[in-house]
Design an enzyme around this catalytic site. Structure first.
Site, PDB file in Angstrom:
ATOM      1  CG  HIS A 154      14.634  19.814  25.690  1.00  0.00           C
ATOM      2  ND1 HIS A 154      14.540  18.748  26.837  1.00  0.00           N
ATOM      3  CD2 HIS A 154      13.691  19.327  24.873  1.00  0.00           C
ATOM      4  CE1 HIS A 154      13.787  17.834  26.339  1.00  0.00           C
ATOM      5  NE2 HIS A 154      13.073  18.077  25.328  1.00  0.00           N
TER       6      HIS A 154
ATOM      7  CG  ASN B  15      16.367  16.188  28.725  1.00  0.00           C
ATOM      8  OD1 ASN B  15      15.818  17.583  28.734  1.00  0.00           O
ATOM      9  ND2 ASN B  15      16.456  15.621  27.402  1.00  0.00           N
TER      10      ASN B  15
ATOM     11  CG  ASP C 139      10.871  14.929  26.404  1.00  0.00           C
ATOM     12  OD1 ASP C 139       9.999  14.254  25.825  1.00  0.00           O
ATOM     13  OD2 ASP C 139      11.689  15.664  25.996  1.00  0.00           O
TER      14      ASP C 139
ATOM     15  CG  ASN D 223      12.933  10.243  20.336  1.00  0.00           C
ATOM     16  OD1 ASN D 223      11.574   9.878  20.354  1.00  0.00           O
ATOM     17  ND2 ASN D 223      13.673   9.337  21.257  1.00  0.00           N
TER      18      ASN D 223
ATOM     19  CG  ASP E  74      10.774  17.965  21.690  1.00  0.00           C
ATOM     20  OD1 ASP E  74      11.431  18.402  22.744  1.00  0.00           O
ATOM     21  OD2 ASP E  74      10.852  16.787  21.356  1.00  0.00           O
TER      22      ASP E  74
ATOM     23  CG  HIS F 173      21.268  18.842  20.227  1.00  0.00           C
ATOM     24  ND1 HIS F 173      21.409  18.279  21.106  1.00  0.00           N
ATOM     25  CD2 HIS F 173      19.870  18.393  19.964  1.00  0.00           C
ATOM     26  CE1 HIS F 173      20.359  17.548  21.402  1.00  0.00           C
ATOM     27  NE2 HIS F 173      19.283  17.373  20.714  1.00  0.00           N
TER      28      HIS F 173
HETATM   29  O1  DOR Z   1      14.314  15.152  19.476  1.00  0.00           O
HETATM   30  C1  DOR Z   1      14.285  15.175  20.887  1.00  0.00           C
HETATM   31  N1  DOR Z   1      15.180  15.933  21.319  1.00  0.00           N
HETATM   32  N2  DOR Z   1      13.262  14.650  21.505  1.00  0.00           N
HETATM   33  C2  DOR Z   1      13.626  14.311  22.863  1.00  0.00           C
HETATM   34  O2  DOR Z   1      12.653  13.676  23.554  1.00  0.00           O
HETATM   35  C3  DOR Z   1      14.646  14.904  23.418  1.00  0.00           C
HETATM   36  C4  DOR Z   1      15.041  16.210  22.788  1.00  0.00           C
HETATM   37  C5  DOR Z   1      16.381  16.567  23.510  1.00  0.00           C
HETATM   38  O3  DOR Z   1      16.557  16.556  24.739  1.00  0.00           O
HETATM   39  O4  DOR Z   1      17.352  16.950  22.846  1.00  0.00           O
END
Ligand code: DOR
Length: 424
Positions: free
Chosen positions: A56, A88, A148, A275, A302, A306
């Site tokens: 991401h 996303n 996703d 997740n 993954d 954040h």
């Molecule tokens: O923990 C997660 N964060 N799982 C996901 O599927 C999406 C991801 C996110 O975009 O932060």
């Protein structure tokens, strides 16, 4: 001027020099380094550049958490030469223009190949198919599609998406999670620990029922499904069975699901909120066994950066996700002690490149191959410091832990992107 890598141990086996010229590996063997730029690689293991099926990057939209540039820097430091950037973002990568924009940002950053993943459905809404064909035919050449963060939960939509991408050899990477079983307030694995902590959880079966449905849809459509971040022993059983039937299914596991368990939640630290959620020991053991025996094809990070103001909340309210690009290889090395370097190259480079259809990536280190490679110190033990990261985010579950092996140099397209563990 050419680049000579002196005395690297190829996949931890034979030792050789590599001559790199015009973006490709020109010679492997004994090379006269006179007049060339030299990397002394005595004691270092050479692997093909790593390929991440699941990153991401947050640009466009959340450049406070990560940009294509900072994510590319983190990837290079982790030994990657290609990453698949999940859809996303804000706006969602659901059009050809959006995909080309991410692809261009990746080229401007110039540190790894940034290959956009296209959304399966418009706005990740789960109802109407996104511009799959236009994204595939665009300059970005999208081959992997995923909602996703959300599951393509409607079986009819999933069927149509599989049929559509079959025409151009695409693949649907599914976030397998039945929303009716998972529920909107759940924040961790449902089990004894969630009960004790008073946290709403969701069960492993929410993942397993979707994996089971999707392998049947893959068989029905004759198309390819890829299971993103497999996290339970039950999903492994389904995938093992489906492969034995010859169904076109591939699967990835994250480094964190290979090492971290639900027990970590007892401190209510949102760093461990992710997740799919961290699972109990039995699931971790099944995932390790499945990666070792080839049931799970690949490791994918993954990497989910954040910003503090999204992550530093009470456990129930914090964002899902953890960073992982810079630590993936050492975590896999630490968790999977019995895996050879050739096995690690298979699950972190060759196979992910093949799943994503990235022709120039994940190739063996032989003359004529594009010069994407990583040099690793196999015996280094490093304590992770989240503040030493190139990522803009600090949600790092490995902070303070000691991991075995260290990425020393990364070479992308013949250019040194990381030298002595520092961005070049
Ligand atoms: O923990 C997660 N964060 N799982 C996901 O599927 C999406 C991801 C996110 O975009 O932060």
């Amino acid at each position: 001027m050419a680049l000579v890598i002196k005395g690297a141990s190829l996949l931890g086996e034979t030792s050789a020099d590599l001559l790199i010229r015009d973006h490709v590996i020109a010679e492997v063997g004994s090379v006269d380094a006179a007049g060339h730029e030299v990397i002394e690689a005595d004691g270092l293991v050479a692997l093909p550049g790593l390929v991440d099926l699941h990153t991401h990057l947050r640009e466009p939209g959340r450049e406070d958490a990560e940009t294509v540039l900072t994510g590319s820097q983190a990837a290079a430091l982790g030994g990657y030469t290609a990453v698949l950037a999940m859809a996303n973002t804000t706006p969602v990568t659901d059009t050809a223009e959006a995909a080309v924009r991410v692809w261009e940002l990746g080229r401007e950053a110039g540190l790894v190949q940034v290959q956009p993943v296209g959304a399966v459905t418009r706005g990740l809404g789960g109802e109407e198919l996104a511009e799959l064909g236009l994204m595939a035919r665009s300059r970005a050449g999208v081959r992997v599609f995923s909602d996703d963060g959300r599951c393509v939960h409607d079986a009819r939509v999933m069927r149509r998406a599989l049929e559509y991408v079959k025409a151009f050899g695409g693949v649907i990477s599914q976030h397998s999670q039945d929303p009716t079983l998972a529920g909107s307030s759940a924040c961790c694995h449902e089990g004894e620990i969630s009960g004790r902590l008073g946290l709403p959880g969701w069960p492993g079966v929410a993942e397993e029922v979707v994996v089971a449905r999707d392998v049947m849809l893959a068989r029905h459509t004759g198309s390819r499904v890829h299971v993103a971040h497999v996290s339970t022993a039950g999903s492994v059983e389904v995938i093992r069975w489906a492969k034995a039937q010859g169904m076109a299914v591939t699967a990835e596991v994250t480094p964190h699901h290979l090492m971290l368990t639900t027990d970590l939640l007892t401190g209510y630290d949102p760093t461990y909120k992710v997740n799919p959620p961290l699972r109990p020991d039995e699931d971790v053991a099944a995932l390790r066994a499945a990666l070792a025996d080839g049931t799970i094809d690949a490791v994918a990070t993954d990497h989910a950066p954040h910003a503090r103001h999204d992550k530093e909340h009470a456990f129930t309210d914090a964002a899902f996700g953890m960073v992982g690009l810079e630590t993936a290889l050492p975590v896999v090395r630490t968790a999977m002690e019995a895996m050879s370097w050739a096995d690690i190259a298979r699950v972190m480079s060759h196979t992910p490149a093949r799943i994503a259809g990235l022709d120039g990536q994940g190739q063996a280190l032989v003359p004529g191959a594009p010069a994407h490679l990583v040099l690793v110190d196999p015996s280094a033990v490093v304590r992770v410091d989240r503040d030493a990261s190139a990522s803009l985010s600090r949600n790092n579950p490995w902070h303070g832990r000691e991991l075995t092996s260290r990425v020393v140099h990364t070479v992308y397209g013949g250019r040194v992107t990381v030298r002595d563990g520092v961005l070049a």
